[in-house]
Design a protein around this motif. Structure first.
Motif, PDB file in Angstrom:
ATOM      1  N   LEU A   1      -5.779  14.831   5.266  1.00  0.00           N
ATOM      2  CA  LEU A   1      -4.583  14.739   5.427  1.00  0.00           C
ATOM      3  C   LEU A   1      -3.622  15.379   4.133  1.00  0.00           C
ATOM      4  O   LEU A   1      -4.114  14.775   2.998  1.00  0.00           O
ATOM      5  CB  LEU A   1      -4.001  13.319   5.640  1.00  0.00           C
ATOM      6  CG  LEU A   1      -4.408  12.849   6.924  1.00  0.00           C
ATOM      7  CD1 LEU A   1      -4.086  11.062   7.087  1.00  0.00           C
ATOM      8  CD2 LEU A   1      -3.814  13.247   7.849  1.00  0.00           C
TER       9      LEU A   1
ATOM     10  N   ASN B   1      -1.963   6.252   8.914  1.00  0.00           N
ATOM     11  CA  ASN B   1      -3.010   5.463  10.376  1.00  0.00           C
ATOM     12  C   ASN B   1      -2.223   4.308  10.736  1.00  0.00           C
ATOM     13  O   ASN B   1      -2.347   4.510  12.080  1.00  0.00           O
ATOM     14  CB  ASN B   1      -4.086   5.073   9.449  1.00  0.00           C
ATOM     15  CG  ASN B   1      -5.138   4.533  10.347  1.00  0.00           C
ATOM     16  OD1 ASN B   1      -4.959   4.144  11.293  1.00  0.00           O
ATOM     17  ND2 ASN B   1      -6.297   4.492   9.865  1.00  0.00           N
TER      18      ASN B   1
ATOM     19  N   LYS C   1      -2.334   7.347   3.331  1.00  0.00           N
ATOM     20  CA  LYS C   1      -3.239   7.898   4.475  1.00  0.00           C
ATOM     21  C   LYS C   1      -3.364   6.526   5.227  1.00  0.00           C
ATOM     22  O   LYS C   1      -3.118   6.494   6.642  1.00  0.00           O
ATOM     23  CB  LYS C   1      -4.730   8.110   4.061  1.00  0.00           C
ATOM     24  CG  LYS C   1      -4.903   9.523   3.520  1.00  0.00           C
ATOM     25  CD  LYS C   1      -6.255   9.774   3.128  1.00  0.00           C
ATOM     26  CE  LYS C   1      -6.547  11.070   2.377  1.00  0.00           C
ATOM     27  NZ  LYS C   1      -7.968  11.175   1.861  1.00  0.00           N
TER      28      LYS C   1
END
Length: 153
Positions: free
Chosen positions: A107, A123, A119
């Protein structure tokens, strides 16, 4: 609380109870109260006290502000708020979700790799969006009955 706000709240309580596939009686048992209390909340005749509102939000997995009509966001997602798989998710839904999260792509934003906290935030947001889209899809186009086997995975 004015009448419009009461009606929004009562409708959202009813919708969330139905989305959770709970009867008024089953919800009343979880709340340790009579079914008539739940019926009165859903009809807008009685406003639930704050402790009951918090418990309803917990049972339904939504933000209390959403139930109150103060927000149209069902649940706020943050790095410390991990969503569980909904009880209505089928085996295929779970497989689709797992595939979404196991993409091996690194990412990045604007060519810079994201750190772990960023991240995790992405998520969590994707988790919320995925399950909300699945829920809306099932409401719009119908949902298949779950089997015990589907819920065990």
């Amino acid at each position: 609380m004015n009448d419009d706000e009461k009606m929004i709240m009562s409708e959202r309580i009813r919708q969330e109870r139905e989305n959770s596939e709970l009867s008024q009686e089953a919800l009343a048992v979880k709340l340790n109260m009579k079914r008539t209390n739940v019926a009165n909340y859903e009809a807008g005749r009685v406003t639930p006290p704050s402790n009951v509102l918090r418990e309803l939000a917990t049972i339904f997995g939504v933000d209390a502000d959403y139930l109150l009509g103060l927000s149209d966001i069902r649940k706020r997602y943050s790095s410390d708020n991990h969503q569980e798989v909904p009880n209505w998710a089928t085996k295929k839904d779970k497989r689709d979700f797992k595939q979404l999260l196991t993409d091996d792509q690194e990412l990045m934003f604007d060519g810079v790799p994201l750190d772990e906290s960023d991240k995790q935030r992405i998520n969590d947001i994707l988790t919320g969006l995925f399950w909300e889209a699945k829920r809306l899809n099932k409401e719009t186009y119908g949902k298949k009955k779950n089997t015990k086997k589907d819920n065990s995975e």
